[in-house]
Write a protein that holds these residues in place. Structure first.
Motif, PDB file in Angstrom:
ATOM      1  N   TYR A   1      44.322  40.531  36.937  1.00 32.41           N
ATOM      2  CA  TYR A   1      45.321  41.209  36.580  1.00 32.41           C
ATOM      3  C   TYR A   1      44.988  42.663  36.625  1.00 32.41           C
TER       4      TYR A   1
ATOM      5  N   SER B   1      45.462  44.056  40.185  1.00 33.40           N
ATOM      6  CA  SER B   1      46.533  44.016  40.591  1.00 33.40           C
ATOM      7  C   SER B   1      47.200  45.533  39.940  1.00 33.40           C
TER       8      SER B   1
ATOM      9  N   PHE C   1      50.618  42.507  38.682  1.00 35.78           N
ATOM     10  CA  PHE C   1      51.154  41.356  38.005  1.00 35.78           C
ATOM     11  C   PHE C   1      51.529  41.775  36.617  1.00 35.78           C
TER      12      PHE C   1
ATOM     13  N   GLN D   1      53.317  36.939  33.792  1.00 38.65           N
ATOM     14  CA  GLN D   1      52.618  36.182  34.822  1.00 38.65           C
ATOM     15  C   GLN D   1      51.258  35.989  34.399  1.00 38.65           C
TER      16      GLN D   1
END
Length: 442
Positions: free
Chosen positions: A194, A197, A204, A208
């Motif tokens: 995460y 990202s 994310f 998600q």
């Protein structure tokens, strides 16, 4: 009392030597450098900023630091060379105490920043420490530079990840969880993907992140009860922090109950395993299937045990309810009773009786004399019949004529009673002779 000042030497020793990004910075080595530095600066206390994370906010990106705490990192301003003068001695002492505290915080901040920047100068090659505006020469990071801005600039210029790195991160984000590993390893891996990202778009979402964790836990088929409890959470409480707390508690409870993780049942999460037709792979797959069946059987046993526990609880509640009912019954029996007042007397109402109307008056029947003459031969009166002989005896008797017809009585309910015929005794023959004799004399 003013807080103690952390010297430059102390901060430098804590930070140590950072991983180098030579020969050229990229997304991977910059991430390794950042993670190492973040772990080191967290150990330097900064109670005025965050008692839990120390100087982490000085080097970590603001978006990621906000995931840990709601208090943003702030640069501590220089309180100046001396305190502001005051009118009275008491005010001067108070101002001096405040000044000393702010000065100690500021000096610690500057010493830590200087130690961090010196470590960055050693970890980043000279060719990649360019002055602002990409001018000639090499830039040396000093105490005036923000370590967070230095790292953000390197990521923006050299930290663009390749397509393969993004693909690898996406696979790491979608990877299932092997329950042979602690559940904390699952959460750490998802958090790293995460954060990756965030630094390398597209980012994310938190939804998600939570969804990937739930799917990985569902595939194990070991935490049905915890998953049902999670579904009952209110939407406002379905956060990443609450998810970690809830399922870590379920994981610890399972270990404490002696059931263990899937490692004790031979569970292997091979959802992402590649297909292979070799004999060893087939044997391993069969063994995995067998062990997975054992895991499912153990899960069923867990459910059965839970149902038995619930049944025992319900039985205890039923017995308690029965006991309460018995106590209430005994209390009601001991309570005084009050007789209800008698009902007022109501005389019975007689049913109406039907009385038929009286029969109409009928006069008594009149008796008429009936004479039957019998004539024979002999002396006597002239007879209507001829004959000879001594004569005959007259036989006279009374015969009652037929009674006069009387009016029929009114019918009751459609029924007509028959007429009443009086009984009259017949007149004897002797009486008939006396009557005839009296008539002759007349």
């Amino acid at each position: 009392m003013a807080p103690s000042v952390i010297t430059y030497e102390e901060a430098k020793e804590i930070i140590g030597v950072l991983p180098s990004v030579a020969p050229r910075p990229n997304a991977s080595n910059l991430r390794v450098l950042s993670e190492y530095l973040e772990q080191r600066v967290q150990t330097i206390p900064a109670p005025q900023q965050s008692p839990e994370y120390g100087f982490l906010g000085m080097v970590q990106p603001a978006a990621i630091y906000a995931l840990k705490t709601n208090t943003p990192w702030q640069h501590w301003a220089d309180p100046g060379a001396h305190p502001v003068p005051a009118g009275t001695t008491a005010e001067q002492n108070n101002i001096r105490a405040i000044y000393d505290a702010n000065k100690a915080v500021y000096e610690t901040q500057q010493n830590v920043r200087r130690a961090i920047n010196d470590a960055l100068n050693n970890a980043i090659p000279n060719a990649f420490r360019k002055p602002t505006g990409n001018q000639m020469g090499t830039r040396v990071f000093t105490v005036r530079d923000s370590p967070r801005d230095i790292l953000d600039g390197l990521r923006a210029k050299y930290g663009i990840c390749s397509p393969n790195e993004k693909t690898a991160n996406n696979q790491r984000f979608d990877q299932g969880w092997d329950p042979n590993e602690p559940i904390e390893a699952l959460f750490e891996r998802l958090e790293e993907a995460y954060i990756f990202s965030i630094l390398n778009k597209p980012q994310f979402t938190t939804e998600q992140l939570i969804d990937k964790a739930i799917i990985a836990i569902q595939r194990t088929a070991l935490y049905e009860r915890a998953l049902l409890e999670w579904q009952d959470f209110e939407e406002a409480n379905k956060t990443w922090e609450q998810l970690r707390l809830h399922f870590e508690e379920a994981y610890d409870t399972r270990l404490a109950s002696g059931q263990g993780t899937a490692a004790n049942h031979g569970y292997v999460n091979n959802a992402e395993a590649e297909d292979d037709d070799s004999l060893s792979t087939i044997q391993e797959s069969l063994a995995s299937i067998h062990l997975a069946n054992n895991a499912n059987y153990q899960s069923l046993q867990d459910h059965l045990q839970a149902a038995r526990s619930e049944t025992a609880t319900l039985r205890a509640e039923l017995q308690a309810a029965q006991q309460n009912f018995a106590n209430l019954t005994q209390a009601a029996a001991r309570a005084p009773t009050f007789a209800a007042p008698p009902a007022p007397y109501v005389p019975p109402v007689a049913a109406p009786t039907y009385a038929p109307p009286p029969a109409p008056y009928a006069p008594a029947p009149q008796y008429q004399q009936y004479t039957q003459q019998s004539y024979g031969r002999g002396r006597g009166r002239r007879s209507n019949y001829r004959g000879r002989g001594r004569g005959g005896r007259r036989n006279n008797y009374y015969q009652s004529p037929a009674p006069a017809a009387t009016a029929p009585a009114p019918s009751v309910g459609g029924y007509i009673p028959p007429p009443t015929i009086p009984n009259v005794a017949p007149v004897s023959s002797g009486t008939s002779c006396i009557l005839e004799h009296n008539k002759t004399l007349e």
